[in-house]
Design an enzyme around this catalytic site. Structure first.
Site, mmCIF file in Angstrom:
data_model
loop_
_atom_site.group_PDB
_atom_site.id
_atom_site.type_symbol
_atom_site.label_atom_id
_atom_site.label_comp_id
_atom_site.label_asym_id
_atom_site.label_seq_id
_atom_site.Cartn_x
_atom_site.Cartn_y
_atom_site.Cartn_z
ATOM 1 C CG ASP A 1 8.010 20.218 12.350
ATOM 2 O OD1 ASP A 1 8.159 20.734 11.241
ATOM 3 O OD2 ASP A 1 6.910 20.000 12.869
ATOM 4 C CG HIS B 1 3.889 12.521 13.933
ATOM 5 N ND1 HIS B 1 2.636 12.143 13.550
ATOM 6 C CD2 HIS B 1 4.149 13.698 13.321
ATOM 7 C CE1 HIS B 1 2.147 13.049 12.722
ATOM 8 N NE2 HIS B 1 3.039 14.005 12.581
#
Ligand code: ACO
Length: 428
Positions: free
Chosen positions: A364, A307
């Site tokens: 996700d 991320h």
């Protein structure tokens, strides 16, 4: 700590004020950099070190794994609030009283009919169209059906635009999925809660009653809350920058949907499932794919890992991992794809390549797994993300307009040809 930064260029010192956020984040205010330095600018591709605005909506600390909406921790909101309450909080700044929430929901319901002519637009898309392309186009088309621009000096106009899109967007999402599946395009049920209505619109078959499942309501509520805002990410920055030209709310949102589509952003949840399916089709050898992810000559990346801002863990991933286990357990789902996911997760968490680079599963990685268990087609996952992110986009757009921010217009460092003479075609 000093309250200014000093920059020395060619022996000349320039002072710039430091500004401090409410969580002690420090920024150098370079609003006057160009004028003070005779044209010098900063360059920061990907904006890794650039704050585009001051914002009072979402706080996140990537190092510590903190995410808060309007000061409330994501953990507490996911446990105690529902999605509509969180939407109100993000957009208007405070948790609603019961009365405010009832009014908000009732105003949304008043606008939940989408002009029937939009069905003709849905009809014109090929069944194979990617749902994000369809959703972005339908959201943009809403502008044509609701042409009045929003006067930001009018609280009433702002409010009306906001409840309109919160009402119509879930209908567009459901129509996008039904188009893909060849199902009729229906309107929702005004008697239901916001999330229950979404589930019914998505899953009701034309020839049977839809029975609500509390496990799915709870899981979808959580998923939408976790995705509701994430400060100045790619799609949110897009919404703010499009809105900064005073384009309308629906047009700005449509651009945000396009930005979310990409596999490095919202498209990652679809990419995760496609990756898991590819690994399964290739014999289920997770080690082979771990090797590919680490090989610098191989463009393959482990989707759902890493991320831009969370470099220790993604707090949303922790909450959603628990929800994923609950949903799969409660629904009694056994799926080889999920075994591959668990295997990859375990290997990556123990592998020094991933540990050294602080690459952890992001939200996700797990959201795709829940959506699959719920029966949502893989290429609809990012549409579901957009549904969750809607209140965040609206809140950020509203904040940007209320603060009367200037049009977004970055500069550049030109590295092309300097002036040269035009060459006639015969001489080229
Ligand atoms: N698989 C393998 N290696 C990776 C991965 C990955 N998923 N992510 C990062 N790396 C490696 C990079 O190759 C780089 O290695 P190096 O230092 O040896 O060159 C290092 O980790 C740092 O990576 P960057 O790309 O510089 O990190 P950045 O912060 O720019 O990118 C991103 C973050 C885009 C999310 C990246 O981790 C990625 O592509 N992940 C996969 C896609 C994904 O899951 N996206 C969803 C993000 S969450 C969201 O949008 C809601």
């Amino acid at each position: 700590m000093s309250d200014k930064a000093i920059l020395e260029i060619n022996g000349q010192k320039h002072e710039f004020p430091l500004i401090k956020g409410s969580e002690d984040e420090v920024a150098i205010d370079i609003k006057n950099l160009r004028s003070a330095t005779n044209g010098v600018i900063t360059i920061d591709p990907g904006y890794k070190n650039t704050g585009a605005c001051e914002s009072a909506i979402t706080f996140l600390d990537g190092e510590k794994g903190i995410l808060r909406y309007r000061g409330y921790s994501i953990e507490e909101l996911a446990e105690k609030a529902d999605f509509l309450e969180v939407a109100y909080l993000l957009i208007f700044g405070e948790l609603p009283t019961q009365e405010q929430l009832d009014q908000f929901h009732s105003d949304i319901k008043k606008h939940s009919v989408v002009d029937d002519d939009i069905k003709k637009i849905v009809d014109a898309f090929p069944r194979s169209a990617h749902p994000m392309g369809v959703l972005s186009s339908l959201t943009s088309a809403l502008t044509a059906f609701n042409p009045s621009s929003v006067n930001v000096d009018s609280e009433e106009e702002m409010y009306n635009a906001i409840v309109r899109i919160l009402a119509k967007f879930p209908v567009l999402v459901a129509w996008t999925m039904h188009k893909k599946l060849g199902l009729p395009l229906d309107y929702g049920d005004k008697n239901l809660g916001y999330v229950e209505n979404i589930l019914k619109m998505l899953f009701k078959q034309p020839n049977e009653e839809y029975v609500q499942n509390p496990i799915l309501i709870n899981a979808l509520d959580k998923l939408l809350i976790l995705h509701a805002d994430h400060e100045q990410n790619c799609s949110t920055s897009t919404v703010r920058i499009v809105g900064s030209s005073h384009a309308g709310l629906f047009a700005s949102l449509s651009a945000g949907i396009s930005a979310l589509w990409g596999p490095l952003h919202g498209g990652a949840n679809q990419a995760v499932l496609e990756m898991l399916e590819a690994i399964k089709a290739d014999g289920g050898d997770t080690k082979k794919y771990m090797g590919k992810a680490k090989d610098k000559d191989d463009p393959f990346r482990l989707m759902g890992f890493g991320h831009r801002v969370y470099k220790n863990f993604d707090p949303r991933a922790k909450i959603i991992k628990k929800a994923a286990d609950e949903v799969l357990g409660d629904l009694g789902i056994e799926d080889p794809i999920l075994d591959i996911a668990k295997g990859l997760e375990k290997e990556a968490l123990e592998d020094m390549y991933f540990v050294d680079r602080k690459l952890y599963p992001n939200v996700d990685f797990y959201s795709g797994i829940i959506y699959r268990a719920m029966g949502i087609p893989t290429d609809m996952f990012t549409v579901m993300f957009a549904l969750g992110r809607l209140p965040g986009w609206i809140a950020q757009w509203r904040e940007m307009r209320l603060r009367k921010e200037p049009i977004g217009r970055p500069r550049q460092v030109y590295v092309g040809e300097t002036l040269r003479s035009f060459k006639e075609r015969k001489d080229r």
